[in-house]
Design a protein around this motif. Sequence first.
Motif, PDB file in Angstrom:
ATOM      1  N   VAL A   1       9.866  10.355  -5.315  1.00  0.00           N
ATOM      2  CA  VAL A   1      10.016   9.003  -5.852  1.00  0.00           C
ATOM      3  C   VAL A   1      10.981   9.077  -7.016  1.00  0.00           C
ATOM      4  O   VAL A   1      10.727   9.802  -7.989  1.00  0.00           O
ATOM      5  N   PRO A   2      12.119   8.364  -6.972  1.00  0.00           N
ATOM      6  CA  PRO A   2      13.082   8.441  -8.078  1.00  0.00           C
ATOM      7  C   PRO A   2      12.479   7.964  -9.387  1.00  0.00           C
ATOM      8  O   PRO A   2      11.680   7.018  -9.414  1.00  0.00           O
ATOM      9  N   ASN A   3      12.843   8.608 -10.461  1.00  0.00           N
ATOM     10  CA  ASN A   3      12.431   8.182 -11.798  1.00  0.00           C
ATOM     11  C   ASN A   3      13.410   7.117 -12.274  1.00  0.00           C
ATOM     12  O   ASN A   3      14.387   7.403 -12.954  1.00  0.00           O
ATOM     13  N   LYS A   4      13.139   5.869 -11.894  1.00  0.00           N
ATOM     14  CA  LYS A   4      14.100   4.794 -12.156  1.00  0.00           C
ATOM     15  C   LYS A   4      14.231   4.507 -13.644  1.00  0.00           C
ATOM     16  O   LYS A   4      15.302   4.181 -14.139  1.00  0.00           O
ATOM     17  N   SER A   5      13.121   4.620 -14.382  1.00  0.00           N
ATOM     18  CA  SER A   5      13.185   4.347 -15.818  1.00  0.00           C
ATOM     19  C   SER A   5      14.135   5.304 -16.506  1.00  0.00           C
ATOM     20  O   SER A   5      14.961   4.925 -17.332  1.00  0.00           O
ATOM     21  N   ALA A   6      14.024   6.576 -16.156  1.00  0.00           N
ATOM     22  CA  ALA A   6      14.905   7.560 -16.777  1.00  0.00           C
ATOM     23  C   ALA A   6      16.361   7.288 -16.416  1.00  0.00           C
ATOM     24  O   ALA A   6      17.249   7.409 -17.253  1.00  0.00           O
ATOM     25  N   ARG A   7      16.584   6.897 -15.168  1.00  0.00           N
ATOM     26  CA  ARG A   7      17.955   6.621 -14.748  1.00  0.00           C
ATOM     27  C   ARG A   7      18.552   5.467 -15.534  1.00  0.00           C
ATOM     28  O   ARG A   7      19.664   5.516 -16.021  1.00  0.00           O
ATOM     29  N   ASP A   8      17.756   4.384 -15.687  1.00  0.00           N
ATOM     30  CA  ASP A   8      18.273   3.212 -16.388  1.00  0.00           C
ATOM     31  C   ASP A   8      18.510   3.491 -17.863  1.00  0.00           C
ATOM     32  O   ASP A   8      19.488   3.031 -18.457  1.00  0.00           O
ATOM     33  N   LEU A   9      17.585   4.250 -18.479  1.00  0.00           N
ATOM     34  CA  LEU A   9      17.771   4.580 -19.882  1.00  0.00           C
ATOM     35  C   LEU A   9      19.025   5.428 -20.068  1.00  0.00           C
ATOM     36  O   LEU A   9      19.763   5.273 -21.040  1.00  0.00           O
ATOM     37  N   ALA A  10      19.230   6.329 -19.125  1.00  0.00           N
ATOM     38  CA  ALA A  10      20.411   7.190 -19.219  1.00  0.00           C
ATOM     39  C   ALA A  10      21.698   6.381 -19.096  1.00  0.00           C
ATOM     40  O   ALA A  10      22.681   6.645 -19.778  1.00  0.00           O
ATOM     41  N   LEU A  11      21.668   5.392 -18.218  1.00  0.00           N
ATOM     42  CA  LEU A  11      22.853   4.559 -18.029  1.00  0.00           C
ATOM     43  C   LEU A  11      23.028   3.538 -19.150  1.00  0.00           C
ATOM     44  O   LEU A  11      24.101   2.966 -19.318  1.00  0.00           O
ATOM     45  N   ASN A  12      21.929   3.265 -19.889  1.00  0.00           N
ATOM     46  CA  ASN A  12      21.960   2.314 -21.007  1.00  0.00           C
ATOM     47  C   ASN A  12      22.487   0.951 -20.563  1.00  0.00           C
ATOM     48  O   ASN A  12      23.333   0.346 -21.210  1.00  0.00           O
ATOM     49  N   LYS A  13      21.984   0.470 -19.442  1.00  0.00           N
ATOM     50  CA  LYS A  13      22.452  -0.794 -18.886  1.00  0.00           C
ATOM     51  C   LYS A  13      21.470  -1.922 -19.209  1.00  0.00           C
ATOM     52  O   LYS A  13      20.275  -1.703 -19.370  1.00  0.00           O
ATOM     53  N   THR A  14      22.004  -3.129 -19.300  1.00  0.00           N
ATOM     54  CA  THR A  14      21.190  -4.325 -19.506  1.00  0.00           C
ATOM     55  C   THR A  14      21.383  -5.253 -18.312  1.00  0.00           C
ATOM     56  O   THR A  14      22.524  -5.470 -17.866  1.00  0.00           O
ATOM     57  N   TYR A  15      20.286  -5.788 -17.799  1.00  0.00           N
ATOM     58  CA  TYR A  15      20.314  -6.688 -16.654  1.00  0.00           C
ATOM     59  C   TYR A  15      19.821  -8.058 -17.125  1.00  0.00           C
ATOM     60  O   TYR A  15      18.655  -8.212 -17.480  1.00  0.00           O
ATOM     61  N   ARG A  16      20.719  -9.027 -17.126  1.00  0.00           N
ATOM     62  CA  ARG A  16      20.444 -10.311 -17.782  1.00  0.00           C
ATOM     63  C   ARG A  16      20.166 -11.404 -16.758  1.00  0.00           C
ATOM     64  O   ARG A  16      20.897 -11.570 -15.784  1.00  0.00           O
ATOM     65  N   ILE A  17      19.118 -12.150 -17.031  1.00  0.00           N
ATOM     66  CA  ILE A  17      18.716 -13.289 -16.196  1.00  0.00           C
ATOM     67  C   ILE A  17      18.635 -14.527 -17.080  1.00  0.00           C
ATOM     68  O   ILE A  17      18.130 -14.458 -18.206  1.00  0.00           O
ATOM     69  N   ALA A  18      19.102 -15.654 -16.567  1.00  0.00           N
ATOM     70  CA  ALA A  18      18.922 -16.941 -17.245  1.00  0.00           C
ATOM     71  C   ALA A  18      17.867 -17.748 -16.498  1.00  0.00           C
ATOM     72  O   ALA A  18      17.947 -17.910 -15.280  1.00  0.00           O
ATOM     73  N   VAL A  19      16.884 -18.227 -17.238  1.00  0.00           N
ATOM     74  CA  VAL A  19      15.849 -19.098 -16.679  1.00  0.00           C
ATOM     75  C   VAL A  19      16.103 -20.507 -17.204  1.00  0.00           C
ATOM     76  O   VAL A  19      16.129 -20.737 -18.419  1.00  0.00           O
ATOM     77  N   ILE A  20      16.307 -21.441 -16.285  1.00  0.00           N
ATOM     78  CA  ILE A  20      16.620 -22.826 -16.631  1.00  0.00           C
ATOM     79  C   ILE A  20      15.405 -23.673 -16.257  1.00  0.00           C
ATOM     80  O   ILE A  20      15.063 -23.817 -15.074  1.00  0.00           O
ATOM     81  N   ASP A  21      14.717 -24.247 -17.258  1.00  0.00           N
ATOM     82  CA  ASP A  21      13.585 -25.115 -16.950  1.00  0.00           C
ATOM     83  C   ASP A  21      13.578 -26.309 -17.897  1.00  0.00           C
ATOM     84  O   ASP A  21      14.562 -26.565 -18.603  1.00  0.00           O
ATOM     85  N   TYR A  22      12.499 -27.039 -17.934  1.00  0.00           N
ATOM     86  CA  TYR A  22      12.439 -28.265 -18.734  1.00  0.00           C
ATOM     87  C   TYR A  22      10.990 -28.544 -19.121  1.00  0.00           C
ATOM     88  O   TYR A  22      10.046 -27.981 -18.544  1.00  0.00           O
ATOM     89  N   ILE A  23      10.817 -29.417 -20.094  1.00  0.00           N
ATOM     90  CA  ILE A  23       9.481 -29.816 -20.528  1.00  0.00           C
ATOM     91  C   ILE A  23       9.078 -31.048 -19.727  1.00  0.00           C
ATOM     92  O   ILE A  23       9.716 -32.103 -19.828  1.00  0.00           O
ATOM     93  N   SER A  24       8.024 -30.912 -18.941  1.00  0.00           N
ATOM     94  CA  SER A  24       7.554 -32.028 -18.120  1.00  0.00           C
ATOM     95  C   SER A  24       6.580 -32.890 -18.924  1.00  0.00           C
ATOM     96  O   SER A  24       5.625 -32.361 -19.506  1.00  0.00           O
ATOM     97  N   PRO A  25       6.771 -34.208 -18.944  1.00  0.00           N
ATOM     98  CA  PRO A  25       5.854 -35.061 -19.699  1.00  0.00           C
ATOM     99  C   PRO A  25       4.484 -35.193 -19.039  1.00  0.00           C
ATOM    100  O   PRO A  25       3.485 -35.443 -19.706  1.00  0.00           O
ATOM    101  N   ILE A  26       4.439 -35.016 -17.708  1.00  0.00           N
ATOM    102  CA  ILE A  26       3.147 -35.142 -17.027  1.00  0.00           C
ATOM    103  C   ILE A  26       2.467 -33.792 -16.829  1.00  0.00           C
ATOM    104  O   ILE A  26       1.276 -33.737 -16.539  1.00  0.00           O
ATOM    105  N   ALA A  27       3.214 -32.718 -16.987  1.00  0.00           N
ATOM    106  CA  ALA A  27       2.633 -31.374 -16.842  1.00  0.00           C
ATOM    107  C   ALA A  27       3.212 -30.476 -17.935  1.00  0.00           C
ATOM    108  O   ALA A  27       4.020 -29.585 -17.667  1.00  0.00           O
ATOM    109  N   PRO A  28       2.802 -30.685 -19.194  1.00  0.00           N
ATOM    110  CA  PRO A  28       3.398 -29.925 -20.302  1.00  0.00           C
ATOM    111  C   PRO A  28       3.123 -28.427 -20.230  1.00  0.00           C
ATOM    112  O   PRO A  28       3.810 -27.643 -20.878  1.00  0.00           O
ATOM    113  N   TYR A  29       2.127 -28.035 -19.439  1.00  0.00           N
ATOM    114  CA  TYR A  29       1.820 -26.613 -19.288  1.00  0.00           C
ATOM    115  C   TYR A  29       2.865 -25.894 -18.427  1.00  0.00           C
ATOM    116  O   TYR A  29       2.908 -24.664 -18.389  1.00  0.00           O
TER     117      TYR A  29
END
Length: 351
Positions: A51-79
């Motif tokens: 099983v590859p040690n993915k954590s070690a690989r990523d730390l060694a590469l020092n890479k960042t993987y960026r995600i944007a989450v686009i949402d909104y505040i619902s007036p009828i479902a604030p949760y």
Amino acid sequence: MPNQRMTLEDISAKIGISRTTIYKVINKKDENVSASTRVKVNDALEQYHYVPNKSARDLALNKTYRIAVIDYISPIAPYFSRTIKAGCDNAISKFADNGLAISIYTSPFNCPEQQISDIMHAYSEGIRDFIIAAERPDLVLPIINQLKKEDCSIILLNKPIPGAEYDAFIGADDYRIGALASGVLCRMLPDNGNILVLTAGETWTNKTAMKARLDGFVNECSQNHRGITLLPIAKEASSKEHIDALLDDSYKSSTVNGIFDLSYKPEFICDYLTRNPHPETRLVCTDLFDELIPYIRNGIADTVIFQDIQRQALLACSLLFSKMCYGTGITKKDHYSKLEVIVSENLDYFI
């Protein structure tokens, strides 16, 4: 080494092939490796359950993987937005050490143009992987399709967008939510019981989901519970005072054996039933949030049909992270959440 995780060094010593060559085979960079060597390496990887040690690989590469989450505040479902954030927080705790970074853009209600600005801002910041819960699907549709032309990854969260190009949809089947609510409620009532449905005011945000849930409920009643009578729908239920008035009118004119809530304000219905006890009335709701929990515990709200929005957000982040980091393709187009039936006896499993 039966109880020890095999490393590449261990396997290299076992089969007499250098660690560098094994690494090339694992990462498909083996153009100059002979076919017999590739076979020997792959057989060893399988034999020793590597099983590859993915954590070690990523730390060694020092890479960042960026995600944007686009949402909104619902007036009828604030949760809604805070539950999405909780799912993203889970993803960060799981993958931050591997380089995952999530930017959450939450726009106010009735500012759908802000979602477009947020998407453009994230794109200008170099983000190419998006999770989008659209307030106005019709407005964000063009920019989503443009993002796909730019080879961006798109996951639609909780709300489908007709005509959109996307990698995956993650959410619930709203028709099935209504059908399940009908089946559960009708089985709690006498054969000739009366059901009242309360609906919220229709908006761009809720109209598709609310219609699908209502259709599922009504069709299940008419097809499989023919003795049940649906009372006139109490529409535009919103404020506590308005819901009180709607319920007062319904109880004055009929016996109400069951209530199906599509007002997204079940806590107001529960408050009414607490102040005006009707032991014959069973209440089924469609979302779980903090304000409703005490009423489930004391039996005022009999059942909640639950879709795990927090888990949906976590799954969306996980799929995009795996795609960016490990090249794992998103092969399944639609991911529909398992629907759970929550009652007082199993409530603690969900909170």
